[in-house]
Design an enzyme around this catalytic site. Structure first.
Site, PDB file in Angstrom:
ATOM      1  N   CYS A 165       0.811  -1.232   0.000  1.00 42.61           N
ATOM      2  CA  CYS A 165       0.000   0.000   0.000  1.00 42.61           C
ATOM      3  C   CYS A 165       0.839   1.274   0.000  1.00 42.61           C
ATOM      4  O   CYS A 165       0.325   2.354  -0.275  1.00 42.61           O
ATOM      5  CB  CYS A 165      -0.942   0.015   1.197  1.00 42.61           C
ATOM      6  SG  CYS A 165      -2.259  -1.186   1.036  1.00 42.61           S
TER       7      CYS A 165
HETATM    8  N1  COA Z   1     -20.289  -9.345   7.940  1.00 40.40           N
HETATM    9  C1  COA Z   1     -20.806  -9.382   9.181  1.00 40.40           C
HETATM   10  N2  COA Z   1     -20.070  -9.572  10.287  1.00 40.40           N
HETATM   11  C2  COA Z   1     -18.741  -9.751  10.119  1.00 40.40           C
HETATM   12  C3  COA Z   1     -18.144  -9.729   8.854  1.00 40.40           C
HETATM   13  C4  COA Z   1     -18.964  -9.516   7.745  1.00 40.40           C
HETATM   14  N3  COA Z   1     -18.480  -9.451   6.492  1.00 40.40           N
HETATM   15  N4  COA Z   1     -16.817  -9.919   9.000  1.00 40.40           N
HETATM   16  C5  COA Z   1     -16.579 -10.056  10.313  1.00 40.40           C
HETATM   17  N5  COA Z   1     -17.753  -9.969  10.991  1.00 40.40           N
HETATM   18  C6  COA Z   1     -17.963 -10.103  12.447  1.00 40.40           C
HETATM   19  C7  COA Z   1     -16.914 -10.973  13.086  1.00 40.40           C
HETATM   20  O1  COA Z   1     -17.304 -12.317  13.027  1.00 40.40           O
HETATM   21  C8  COA Z   1     -16.876 -10.442  14.511  1.00 40.40           C
HETATM   22  O2  COA Z   1     -17.964 -10.985  15.229  1.00 40.40           O
HETATM   23  P1  COA Z   1     -17.804 -11.374  16.777  1.00 40.40           P
HETATM   24  O3  COA Z   1     -17.525 -10.067  17.468  1.00 40.40           O
HETATM   25  O4  COA Z   1     -19.128 -11.971  17.096  1.00 40.40           O
HETATM   26  O5  COA Z   1     -16.656 -12.332  16.845  1.00 40.40           O
HETATM   27  C9  COA Z   1     -17.170  -8.939  14.338  1.00 40.40           C
HETATM   28  O6  COA Z   1     -17.796  -8.800  13.056  1.00 40.40           O
HETATM   29  C10 COA Z   1     -15.918  -8.085  14.394  1.00 40.40           C
HETATM   30  O7  COA Z   1     -14.944  -8.607  13.441  1.00 40.40           O
HETATM   31  P2  COA Z   1     -13.518  -7.988  13.241  1.00 40.40           P
HETATM   32  O8  COA Z   1     -12.805  -8.695  12.150  1.00 40.40           O
HETATM   33  O9  COA Z   1     -12.835  -7.901  14.568  1.00 40.40           O
HETATM   34  O10 COA Z   1     -13.934  -6.532  12.707  1.00 40.40           O
HETATM   35  P3  COA Z   1     -13.197  -5.164  12.798  1.00 40.40           P
HETATM   36  O11 COA Z   1     -14.052  -4.214  13.518  1.00 40.40           O
HETATM   37  O12 COA Z   1     -11.756  -5.287  13.209  1.00 40.40           O
HETATM   38  O13 COA Z   1     -13.190  -4.674  11.256  1.00 40.40           O
HETATM   39  C11 COA Z   1     -11.650  -4.547   9.387  1.00 40.40           C
HETATM   40  C12 COA Z   1     -12.526  -5.436  10.275  1.00 40.40           C
HETATM   41  C13 COA Z   1     -10.843  -5.438   8.484  1.00 40.40           C
HETATM   42  C14 COA Z   1     -12.553  -3.641   8.562  1.00 40.40           C
HETATM   43  C15 COA Z   1     -10.740  -3.646  10.267  1.00 40.40           C
HETATM   44  O14 COA Z   1     -10.085  -4.433  11.239  1.00 40.40           O
HETATM   45  C16 COA Z   1      -9.707  -2.920   9.477  1.00 40.40           C
HETATM   46  O15 COA Z   1      -9.972  -2.212   8.519  1.00 40.40           O
HETATM   47  N6  COA Z   1      -8.437  -2.987   9.905  1.00 40.40           N
HETATM   48  C17 COA Z   1      -7.342  -2.346   9.248  1.00 40.40           C
HETATM   49  C18 COA Z   1      -7.152  -3.007   7.955  1.00 40.40           C
HETATM   50  C19 COA Z   1      -6.108  -2.376   7.073  1.00 40.40           C
HETATM   51  O16 COA Z   1      -5.853  -1.222   7.081  1.00 40.40           O
HETATM   52  N7  COA Z   1      -5.526  -3.202   6.284  1.00 40.40           N
HETATM   53  C20 COA Z   1      -4.601  -2.776   5.350  1.00 40.40           C
HETATM   54  C21 COA Z   1      -4.937  -3.475   4.122  1.00 40.40           C
HETATM   55  S1  COA Z   1      -3.825  -2.992   2.914  1.00 40.40           S
END
Ligand code: COA
Length: 382
Positions: A165
Site C-alpha cells: 500500500c
Molecule cells: N459481515 C458481518 N459480520 C462480520 C463480517 C462480515 N463481512 N466480518 C466479520 N464480521 C464479524 C466478526 O465475526 C466479529 O464478530 P464477533 O464479534 O461476534 O466475533 C465482528 O464482526 C468483528 O470482526 P472484526 O474482524 O474484529 O472486525 P473489525 O471491527 O476489526 O473490522 C476490518 C474489520 C478489516 C474492517 C478492520 O479491522 C480494518 O480495517 N483494519 C485495518 C485493515 C487495514 O488497514 N488493512 C490494510 C490493508 S492494505
C-alpha cells in the site's frame, strides 16, 4: 583555489500533476453481500452432511451494515464485475491477451499517466523515467514500467517497485531523489492497482475491502515544472516487518503444487492487529517528520491519507491535527473506491487538492503491508 571537479546538477523536486483512471464497473455493498450470501448458501447446502458431521465449517452470511460500520466502504470499482459477483466464480476473469497486445495492468497505468502528462502540458519525450509502483504486478518481467514507458513513447528507463500500500509514496521519494541527485528532471510514478485479483472474495472478513483503479504522479524538477505545482517539502519512508498483512502468492508455489491456490496465496490480514499497531506508528512518524521539517502539524491544511479504513484515518488525523478532522481536512474516497492499495492517498489528492491556495501545506501519507509507511509533505505553489 577553485575545485575543478564538476558539481552534479542538483534539482528541487515538485509534483507537477496527477492522473486517475477509474474503471466503469461498480459493485455496491448490497450487490456484494447478495452474491457472497448466495455463495455461503450454496456452500452450506452442498456440504450439509459434512457440516453436520463437524468435518466442514458452516459459513456465515456477510452484512452491509457491518461492512459500512467497520470500514466506511459503500462501493468499489472493479475491472470485471460479473465474474466477481458470480457465486460459482468470485474472481475477476478476462481473456488472456497475446504478448503483442498491451497488458491490462499497463493499459490502465497508461490511461492515468496520459492524464497526468496532459494536465502538466508535458510531452512524453521530455520524461526521463517511469516507475511502476504498485502492490499487484501482473507478471515478474518484463517490468510493467518498461511496457508503460514504451506505450507512452518515453525515451529513458523504467522499473517496477512493490512496497504494497505504500508503493506510491515510496515511488514519489525515489523519483524525488533522482531529481535531487540531478539524475532526472521528469519522472512518472504510475500505480495501476487491480486489487480484485488478490482479494479473496469468498472470505467474510475481507471480501469487501478492495477496489480497482490506476493513478499517476508526475514528479519533476521545479526548473521545468508548470507554474502551478506542489513543492515537495520533505519525504520520509519507514518499514517494520509484520506478518499481519500477507500474500504468499508467487511462482515458487509451483514447487508445492498441493498448496497452489490455497487461501494464503491471496490477501490475508489480522485486521484488528493492523489497526492497533499501524495507527500509533503512522501518527508518530507524521509528527516526527513535521518537527524535522519545522512544520506545525496542527496547521496542516489537508491530509490525504491512505484509504484503508475510515476509523484508522479518523484516529491518525486526530493525533496529527489535535482535533477531530472534518471531511475538508481529511477527505475520504473510501466510500466509493474502497481500499485501492497504493493508489488510495493519490486518488484523495487528485480529487481534493485543486481548491487549496498558494502556500497551503498538506500531507500525502500511505501505510500498509510490510508494515510500510511513507509521508510526502507538499506546499501549493501558484
Ligand atoms: N459481515 C458481518 N459480520 C462480520 C463480517 C462480515 N463481512 N466480518 C466479520 N464480521 C464479524 C466478526 O465475526 C466479529 O464478530 P464477533 O464479534 O461476534 O466475533 C465482528 O464482526 C468483528 O470482526 P472484526 O474482524 O474484529 O472486525 P473489525 O471491527 O476489526 O473490522 C476490518 C474489520 C478489516 C474492517 C478492520 O479491522 C480494518 O480495517 N483494519 C485495518 C485493515 C487495514 O488497514 N488493512 C490494510 C490493508 S492494505
Amino acid at each position: 583555489m577553485q575545485n575543478s571537479t564538476p558539481q552534479p546538477m542538483t534539482g528541487h523536486p515538485v509534483i507537477s500533476s496527477t492522473g486517475l483512471f477509474t474503471p466503469q464497473d461498480v459493485i455496491t455493498n448490497e450487490e456484494l453481500v447478495a452474491s457472497f450470501n448466495a455463495f455461503v448458501d450454496l456452500h452450506n447446502a452442498r456440504n450439509a452432511e459434512a457440516i453436520a458431521a463437524g468435518e466442514v465449517e458452516q459459513l456465515q452470511h456477510s452484512s452491509v451494515e457491518f461492512i459500512e460500520k467497520a470500514s466506511g466502504i459503500k462501493a468499489r470499482h472493479v475491472m470485471a464485475k460479473e465474474p466477481v459477483l458470480d457465486p460459482e466464480i468470485m474472481a475477476p476473469r478476462w481473456e488472456e491477451r497475446p504478448d503483442d497486445e498491451i497488458s491490462i495492468l499497463a493499459e490502465i497505468g497508461v490511461k492515468a499517466a496520459e492524464e497526468a502528462l496532459k494536465r502538466a502540458g508535458r510531452d512524453p519525450k521530455d520524461v526521463d523515467a517511469v516507475l511502476c509502483a504498485a502492490s499487484n504486478m501482473q507478471r515478474p518481467y518484463p517490468a510493467m514500467a518498461v511496457e508503460i514507458q514504451d506505450a507512452l513513447g518515453i525515451d529513458g528507463f523504467g522499473f517496477d517497485m512493490n512496497v504494497a500500500c505504500s508503493s506510491a509514496t515510496f515511488g514519489i521519494q525515489t523519483a524525488a531523489d533522482y531529481i535531487r541527485a540531478g539524475n532526472a528532471k521528469s519522472v512518472l510514478v504510475v500505480s495501476p492497482e487491480i486489487t480484485s485479483g488478490h482479494l479473496n472474495w469468498r472470505d467474510r472478513d475481507s471480501h469487501f475491502i478492495f477496489g480497482d483503479v490506476a493513478t499517476a504522479v508526475l514528479v519533476e524538477d521545479a526548473a521545468v515544472a508548470p507554474e502551478q505545482h506542489w513543492d515537495i517539502l520533505g519525504t520520509k519512508l519507514k518499514t517494520v516487518f509484520s506478518n499481519n498483512i500477507r500474500n504468499n502468492f508467487g511462482f515458487l508455489n509451483r514447487a508445492h503444487p498441493e498448496t497452489e491456490g490455497a487461501p494464503d496465496k491471496l490477501f490475508v490480514q489480522e485486521g484488528r492487529k493492523v489497526f492497533k499497531e499501524v495507527v500509533p506508528m503512522v501518527a508518530q512518524m507524521i509528527l516526527d517528520e513535521a518537527e524535522r521539517l519545522d512544520l506545525d502539524p496542527t496547521a496542516l491544511r489537508r491530509l490525504w491519507l491512505h484509504q484503508a479504513n475510515a476509523g484508522m484515518n479518523r484516529l491518525i488525523a486526530h493525533r496529527v491535527l489535535g482535533h477531530e478532522a472534518d471531511a475538508d481536512e481529511s477527505p475520504t474516497v473510501l466510500d466509493t473506491y474502497g481500499n485501492t492499495s497504493s493508489a488510495g492517498s493519490i486518488i484523495a489528492f487528485h480529487k481534493h487538492s485543486e481548491d487549496l491556495a498558494d502556500g497551503d501545506v498538506g500531507l500525502i501519507c500511505s501505510f500498509g503491508a510490510g508494515y510500510s509507511a511513507g509521508t510526502v509533505f507538499v506546499r501549493k505553489v501558484g
